[in-house]
Design an enzyme around this catalytic site. Structure first.
Site, PDB file in Angstrom:
ATOM      1  CG  HIS A  40      -5.201   0.416   4.300  1.00  0.00           C
ATOM      2  ND1 HIS A  40      -4.737   0.450   3.012  1.00  0.00           N
ATOM      3  CD2 HIS A  40      -4.596  -0.647   4.893  1.00  0.00           C
ATOM      4  CE1 HIS A  40      -3.891  -0.555   2.822  1.00  0.00           C
ATOM      5  NE2 HIS A  40      -3.794  -1.240   3.948  1.00  0.00           N
ATOM      6  CD  GLU A 145       1.344  -6.519   6.510  1.00  0.00           C
ATOM      7  OE1 GLU A 145       0.125  -6.296   6.445  1.00  0.00           O
ATOM      8  OE2 GLU A 145       2.202  -5.653   6.307  1.00  0.00           O
ATOM      9  CG  ASP A 171      -0.951  -7.258   3.007  1.00  0.00           C
ATOM     10  OD1 ASP A 171      -0.972  -6.881   1.827  1.00  0.00           O
ATOM     11  OD2 ASP A 171      -1.278  -6.524   3.953  1.00  0.00           O
TER      12      ASP A 171
END
Length: 248
Positions: A40, A145, A171
């Site tokens: 990200h 996750e 997540d």
């Protein structure tokens, strides 16, 4: 490789800002590591190389989170000198084995062989030394996750070559049907089960937190690798606190 041998736990932030000065500041503050984020944010292998240099110059451990299980990107992250590679969205034992294979040279894996890289001191390190050194000097962190990974956790924990099992609470909250509610009982229950299973096998566990209180909670439960918030969030919180106090 492990930086857990001398400490009960280690703590450091995710880093998204493209200026390596933030890495230096994190080091001066006393953080143990920085997670340089390629999943990200705006950074690339090229820009993140400066962050790795800054980290090593100031004696803070550089971890690179790659965007996916990608042998080429994992190899590049280690070639530029990351001490650890952190890989998201691991769902099966085979996923974990693929990461280890990509991160380690023979006989532990099949990482692409090249010594003309920063990690080998740009060929200054003798080739007879580099490949064995790299296997000992670099570590593997995998993200657990979601529900698929949770169902497969027993087999994932058996994979050799993984240094840290990292639980991604955001997540996981989504996979539990409560996106963003990282303190929801469903999420906490799954996380605690993973921590307990990992501890029974002597595996190191990590997770993401956003407050000192949350960090202490998970440390008390045996989590040793604490990813504390994100550089942009830390900066925002500091700025907001100042503004609120001045305007009070």
């Amino acid at each position: 490789m492990s930086f857990f041998e001398k400490k009960k736990f280690v703590v450091g932030p995710f880093m998204k800002v493209s200026d390596p000065a933030l890495v230096e500041i994190a080091a001066f503050s006393g953080f143990d590591f920085v997670i340089l984020d390629l999943e990200h944010g705006p950074n690339s292998i090229e820009t993140i190389q400066g962050h790795v240099r800054a980290a090593q110059a100031k004696n803070i451990v550089p971890v690179i989170r790659v965007p996916e299980i990608n042998e080429n990107v994992i190899s590049k992250a280690l070639d530029i000198g990351a001490d650890y590679v952190q890989v998201p969205q691991i769902e099966t034992a085979e996923d974990a084995r693929r990461v280890v294979k990509a991160a380690k040279f023979y006989p532990e894996g099949a990482r692409g062989v090249c010594r003309y890289v920063r990690a080998a001191d740009y060929v200054a390190m003798p080739k007879e030394q580099y490949f064995g050194h790299a296997n000992k000097a670099t570590g593997v962190i995998i993200h657990i996750e979601g529900n698929i990974a949770f169902k497969n956790i027993d087999e994932i924990l058996k994979v050799d070559g993984v240094d840290v099992i990292f639980i991604g609470p955001y997540d996981m909250s989504q996979s539990c049907g409560v996106p963003g509610q990282v303190d929801h009982p469903k999420v906490i229950s799954q996380m605690k089960e993973i921590v307990d299973k990992a501890a029974s096998l002597g595996k190191v566990v990590g997770t993401f937190v956003e407050s000192p209180e949350s960090a202490k909670q998970w440390i008390d439960l045996g989590v040793k690798y604490i990813a504390y918030a994100v550089d942009v969030g830390i900066y925002y919180d500091a700025c907001k606190t100042i503004v609120d106090k001045v305007n009070a």
